[in-house]
Design a protein around this motif. Structure first.
Motif, mmCIF file in Angstrom:
data_model
loop_
_atom_site.group_PDB
_atom_site.id
_atom_site.type_symbol
_atom_site.label_atom_id
_atom_site.label_comp_id
_atom_site.label_asym_id
_atom_site.label_seq_id
_atom_site.Cartn_x
_atom_site.Cartn_y
_atom_site.Cartn_z
ATOM 1 N N TRP A 286 1.441 5.385 -5.375
ATOM 2 C CA TRP A 286 0.884 5.879 -4.126
ATOM 3 C C TRP A 286 -0.565 6.284 -4.398
ATOM 4 N N HIS A 287 -1.488 5.582 -3.798
ATOM 5 C CA HIS A 287 -2.907 5.872 -3.976
ATOM 6 C C HIS A 287 -3.305 7.014 -3.050
ATOM 7 N N THR A 288 -4.245 7.829 -3.501
ATOM 8 C CA THR A 288 -4.793 8.874 -2.643
ATOM 9 C C THR A 288 -6.260 8.595 -2.323
ATOM 10 N N ASP A 289 -6.889 7.701 -3.064
ATOM 11 C CA ASP A 289 -8.278 7.305 -2.837
ATOM 12 C C ASP A 289 -8.268 6.006 -2.022
ATOM 13 N N VAL A 290 -8.648 6.095 -0.757
ATOM 14 C CA VAL A 290 -8.540 4.945 0.133
ATOM 15 C C VAL A 290 -9.466 3.799 -0.285
ATOM 16 N N LYS A 291 -10.630 4.101 -0.828
ATOM 17 C CA LYS A 291 -11.531 3.025 -1.262
ATOM 18 C C LYS A 291 -10.923 2.238 -2.420
ATOM 19 N N GLU A 292 -10.289 2.935 -3.343
ATOM 20 C CA GLU A 292 -9.610 2.263 -4.453
ATOM 21 C C GLU A 292 -8.465 1.391 -3.916
ATOM 22 N N ALA A 293 -7.707 1.915 -2.968
ATOM 23 C CA ALA A 293 -6.598 1.167 -2.385
ATOM 24 C C ALA A 293 -7.091 -0.084 -1.659
ATOM 25 N N ILE A 294 -8.204 0.026 -0.954
ATOM 26 C CA ILE A 294 -8.780 -1.127 -0.257
ATOM 27 C C ILE A 294 -9.151 -2.201 -1.266
ATOM 28 N N SER A 295 -9.781 -1.815 -2.342
ATOM 29 C CA SER A 295 -10.180 -2.764 -3.379
ATOM 30 C C SER A 295 -8.970 -3.502 -3.946
ATOM 31 N N ILE A 296 -7.913 -2.773 -4.246
ATOM 32 C CA ILE A 296 -6.692 -3.384 -4.778
ATOM 33 C C ILE A 296 -6.050 -4.285 -3.724
ATOM 34 N N GLY A 297 -5.994 -3.814 -2.486
ATOM 35 C CA GLY A 297 -5.411 -4.606 -1.403
ATOM 36 C C GLY A 297 -6.141 -5.926 -1.205
ATOM 37 N N ASN A 298 -7.457 -5.890 -1.295
ATOM 38 C CA ASN A 298 -8.236 -7.123 -1.134
ATOM 39 C C ASN A 298 -8.015 -8.077 -2.301
ATOM 40 N N LYS A 299 -7.915 -7.535 -3.510
ATOM 41 C CA LYS A 299 -7.657 -8.381 -4.686
ATOM 42 C C LYS A 299 -6.287 -9.027 -4.618
ATOM 43 N N GLU A 300 -5.280 -8.266 -4.147
ATOM 44 C CA GLU A 300 -3.905 -8.765 -4.099
ATOM 45 C C GLU A 300 -3.546 -9.393 -2.754
ATOM 46 N N ASN A 301 -4.493 -9.388 -1.815
ATOM 47 C CA ASN A 301 -4.281 -9.930 -0.475
ATOM 48 C C ASN A 301 -3.079 -9.268 0.217
ATOM 49 N N LYS A 302 -3.068 -7.930 0.182
ATOM 50 C CA LYS A 302 -1.995 -7.145 0.804
ATOM 51 C C LYS A 302 -2.619 -6.086 1.702
ATOM 52 N N PRO A 303 -1.980 -5.799 2.825
ATOM 53 C CA PRO A 303 -2.477 -4.728 3.686
ATOM 54 C C PRO A 303 -2.137 -3.358 3.103
ATOM 55 N N LEU A 304 -2.816 -2.343 3.621
ATOM 56 C CA LEU A 304 -2.522 -0.972 3.243
ATOM 57 C C LEU A 304 -1.409 -0.437 4.118
ATOM 58 N N MET A 305 -0.532 0.355 3.520
ATOM 59 C CA MET A 305 0.452 1.128 4.270
ATOM 60 C C MET A 305 0.023 2.575 4.097
ATOM 61 N N MET A 306 -0.577 3.135 5.124
ATOM 62 C CA MET A 306 -1.166 4.466 5.058
ATOM 63 C C MET A 306 -0.202 5.487 5.649
ATOM 64 N N PHE A 307 0.328 6.338 4.776
ATOM 65 C CA PHE A 307 1.346 7.329 5.122
ATOM 66 C C PHE A 307 0.669 8.681 5.349
ATOM 67 N N PHE A 308 0.535 9.066 6.627
ATOM 68 C CA PHE A 308 -0.025 10.353 7.004
ATOM 69 C C PHE A 308 1.131 11.357 7.022
ATOM 70 N N THR A 309 1.068 12.350 6.143
ATOM 71 C CA THR A 309 2.204 13.241 5.952
ATOM 72 C C THR A 309 1.776 14.688 5.727
ATOM 73 N N GLY A 310 2.658 15.577 6.055
ATOM 74 C CA GLY A 310 2.538 16.986 5.684
ATOM 75 C C GLY A 310 3.647 17.236 4.675
ATOM 76 N N SER A 311 3.400 16.864 3.441
ATOM 77 C CA SER A 311 4.451 16.774 2.425
ATOM 78 C C SER A 311 5.195 18.063 2.137
ATOM 79 N N ASP A 312 4.554 19.206 2.311
ATOM 80 C CA ASP A 312 5.229 20.446 1.938
ATOM 81 C C ASP A 312 5.651 21.310 3.128
ATOM 82 N N TRP A 313 5.565 20.751 4.338
ATOM 83 C CA TRP A 313 5.970 21.545 5.498
ATOM 84 C C TRP A 313 6.610 20.721 6.619
#
Length: 153
Positions: free
Chosen positions: A24-51
């Motif tokens: 699970w990436h937390t840096d969106v720019k890093e995730a975009i770079s990986i997604g473009n290299k692997e030709n995969k879309p991002l699945m962006m999970f907006f969450t309030g993990s502790d509440w």
């Protein structure tokens, strides 16, 4: 009988290891770079993990299952955008997540957006594919919704 038990332990152990391998990436720019290299879309999970009760339920019922782990590894780059109340975050992550919450118009949690991203000259752009949230019915029901969204890719 002992062999059957041993095989079951090995099988479920392998499944647990497989689901732990998800990144699970937390840096969106890093995730975009990986997604473009692997030709995969991002699945962006907006969450309030502790509440957020529904976020925790989605994690338990879907995102931590072997079915989801297998699907995610083949189909998407995972991005967790967390808005915790008790868990500390860096100022950079808070700023990034706040900007993305505003850009995607997030008003409730959990929300999951599927998108293709680009980062040109420091400017991040997204091509939205669709969004979902909690879906009752476990991984089978949730993955059916996600697969429909990804058909637009």
């Amino acid at each position: 009988m002992k062999k059957i038990i041993l095989l079951c332990v090995l099988f479920f152990g392998m499944q647990a290891v497989q689901s732990q391998d998800l990144k699970w990436h937390t840096d969106v720019k890093e995730a975009i770079s990986i997604g473009n290299k692997e030709n995969k879309p991002l699945m962006m999970f907006f969450t309030g993990s502790d509440w957020c009760g529904w976020c925790i339920r989605l994690q338990k019922e879907v995102l931590l299952t072997p079915e989801f782990a297998k699907w995610a590894a083949e189909n998407v780059i995972l991005v967790e955008l967390d808005y915790p109340r008790r868990t500390p975050q860096t100022a950079e992550i808070k700023k990034q997540n706040g900007e993305l919450q505003q850009a995607f118009g997030i008003q409730g949690f959990p929300t999951i957006h599927f998108a293709n991203g680009s980062d040109k000259e420091g400017k991040v752009n997204f091509e939205g594919l669709g969004n979902t949230g909690y879906v009752a019915g476990g991984p089978v029901a949730w993955l059916a919704v996600a697969n429909e969204i990804l058909k637009k890719k």
